[in-house]
Design a protein around this motif. Structure first.
Motif, mmCIF file in Angstrom:
data_model
loop_
_atom_site.group_PDB
_atom_site.id
_atom_site.type_symbol
_atom_site.label_atom_id
_atom_site.label_comp_id
_atom_site.label_asym_id
_atom_site.label_seq_id
_atom_site.Cartn_x
_atom_site.Cartn_y
_atom_site.Cartn_z
ATOM 1 N N LEU A 1 27.507 25.267 -29.574
ATOM 2 C CA LEU A 1 28.185 23.996 -29.800
ATOM 3 C C LEU A 1 29.452 24.213 -30.618
ATOM 4 O O LEU A 1 29.516 25.110 -31.456
ATOM 5 N N LYS B 1 30.180 19.507 -33.414
ATOM 6 C CA LYS B 1 30.581 18.495 -32.446
ATOM 7 C C LYS B 1 29.567 18.497 -31.305
ATOM 8 O O LYS B 1 29.354 19.522 -30.661
ATOM 9 N N PRO B 2 28.931 17.367 -31.046
ATOM 10 C CA PRO B 2 27.993 17.336 -29.928
ATOM 11 C C PRO B 2 28.742 17.534 -28.616
ATOM 12 O O PRO B 2 29.911 17.158 -28.489
ATOM 13 N N ASN B 3 28.060 18.125 -27.649
ATOM 14 C CA ASN B 3 28.709 18.386 -26.364
ATOM 15 C C ASN B 3 29.101 17.082 -25.679
ATOM 16 O O ASN B 3 30.239 16.881 -25.301
ATOM 17 N N GLN B 4 28.143 16.177 -25.521
ATOM 18 C CA GLN B 4 28.388 14.890 -24.874
ATOM 19 C C GLN B 4 29.111 15.062 -23.539
ATOM 20 O O GLN B 4 30.001 14.297 -23.176
ATOM 21 N N ASN B 5 28.734 16.117 -22.822
ATOM 22 C CA ASN B 5 29.269 16.394 -21.491
ATOM 23 C C ASN B 5 30.782 16.614 -21.502
ATOM 24 O O ASN B 5 31.499 16.235 -20.575
ATOM 25 N N VAL B 6 31.279 17.233 -22.578
ATOM 26 C CA VAL B 6 32.708 17.481 -22.732
ATOM 27 C C VAL B 6 33.082 18.904 -22.333
ATOM 28 O O VAL B 6 34.082 19.114 -21.660
ATOM 29 N N PRO C 1 37.776 15.037 -20.069
ATOM 30 C CA PRO C 1 36.722 14.324 -20.788
ATOM 31 C C PRO C 1 37.189 13.446 -21.936
ATOM 32 O O PRO C 1 36.554 12.427 -22.230
ATOM 33 N N GLU C 2 38.297 13.811 -22.606
ATOM 34 C CA GLU C 2 38.702 13.042 -23.771
ATOM 35 C C GLU C 2 40.150 12.554 -23.728
ATOM 36 O O GLU C 2 40.664 12.038 -24.712
#
Length: 289
Positions: free
Chosen positions: A83, A92-97, A277-278
């Motif tokens: 991570l 930082k959580p992955n959160q599908n990033v 993703p962001e």
């Protein structure tokens, strides 16, 4: 937001994702044409080129062993499943990033954000190849911070809105002093200044090392770290990497638009915008050093 000497405020990226950028349904057929098979991730690979296989029918675009392209695709990666870590050690959580974390230190200050990571990769490559005179970036106010002066022992003085050089150290090209130079650049440069230093490139001209960048407060930047193509049609796909806010490790991004192709992105999938993703970029926001 960074705080400190009152020369100016910098915002490298934004905390908010742009959620209102819908996908163009006309790209569906293009996606299917590119993603003939789902590619696999080799969890034993410890670099971008060894971790991420290309889809069937594609070959990696050739790159000279001493080129910036080769440097980027051979970036070291942390073990699969790692991570991303922030500058303060938080995760930082992955959160599908992202699908991988680049194994490079980022310092202990909230500085290594999006544009900073791009500048750092470019500077690291030049530093490793002893191309010291080619390392320079502009501050937001236009001041040219060139490593050649820093290497001679000169240091940058900031007083209000005035910036100048002063000789107050011994000449050195050590890795420690080089990092101090980079942190000075990170403090006073950002997407707004970096965008102005780069030249616009069309999608058709894209190559490894090019940067999608939106300058501003906030803004964002990410970099193309690998590419492949079909030799018969020259259809191109690419991998993207970014840092973000707060300062964090560099990550290889997933493709939220096409899970069959992810983490690769298809050039032909981009109509007017590139959705990551962001952040969502306009196709006109592709730049080159």
């Amino acid at each position: 937001m960074r705080t400190g000497i009152n020369l100016f405020f910098l915002f490298g990226c934004t905390f908010w994702m742009l959620l209102n950028c819908g996908q163009n349904k006309s790209t569906d057929k293009k996606r299917l044409a590119i993603a003939e098979v789902s590619q696999k991730i080799d969890t034993t690979g410890n670099t971008i080129v060894t971790r991420f296989q290309v889809p069937e029918g594609f070959d990696r675009i050739s790159a000279d062993s001493n080129s910036f392209s080769s440097y980027l695709r051979n970036l070291p990666l942390k073990p699969a499943g790692s991570l991303v870590t922030y500058f303060n050690g938080d995760v930082k959580p992955n959160q599908n990033v992202y699908d991988a974390v680049v194994d490079l230190p980022i310092g202990k200050r909230d500085l290594h954000q999006c544009a900073d990571a791009v500048m750092r990769l470019r500077a690291d490559y030049l530093f490793q190849n002893k191309k010291y005179d080619s390392i320079h970036f502009n501050f937001i106010n236009g001041f040219k911070a060139d490593y050649a002066n820093w290497r001679k022992g000169k240091r940058i003085l900031v007083k209000g809105n005035k910036v100048s050089w002063k000789q107050n150290s011994q000449a050195s090209d050590s890795a420690k002093d080089f990092w101090k130079y980079l942190e000075m650049v990170f403090s006073y440069a950002g997407t707004a200044s970096l965008e102005k230093e780069m030249k616009s490139i069309s999608l058709a001209e894209m190559r490894i090392g090019d940067v999608f960048i939106k300058g501003g407060f906030p803004g964002h930047a990410l970099i193309v770290v690998d590419m492949a193509h079909k030799k018969d049609t020259n259809e191109k796909i690419f991998l993207l990497a970014q840092s973000y806010m707060p300062a964090q490790e560099i990550q290889v991004l997933k493709n939220p638009n096409n899970t069959d192709l992810s983490p690769w992105y298809g050039v032909s999938e981009i109509s007017n915008k590139l959705r990551t993703p962001e952040w969502t970029f306009k196709k006109s926001e592709l730049k080159r050093f």
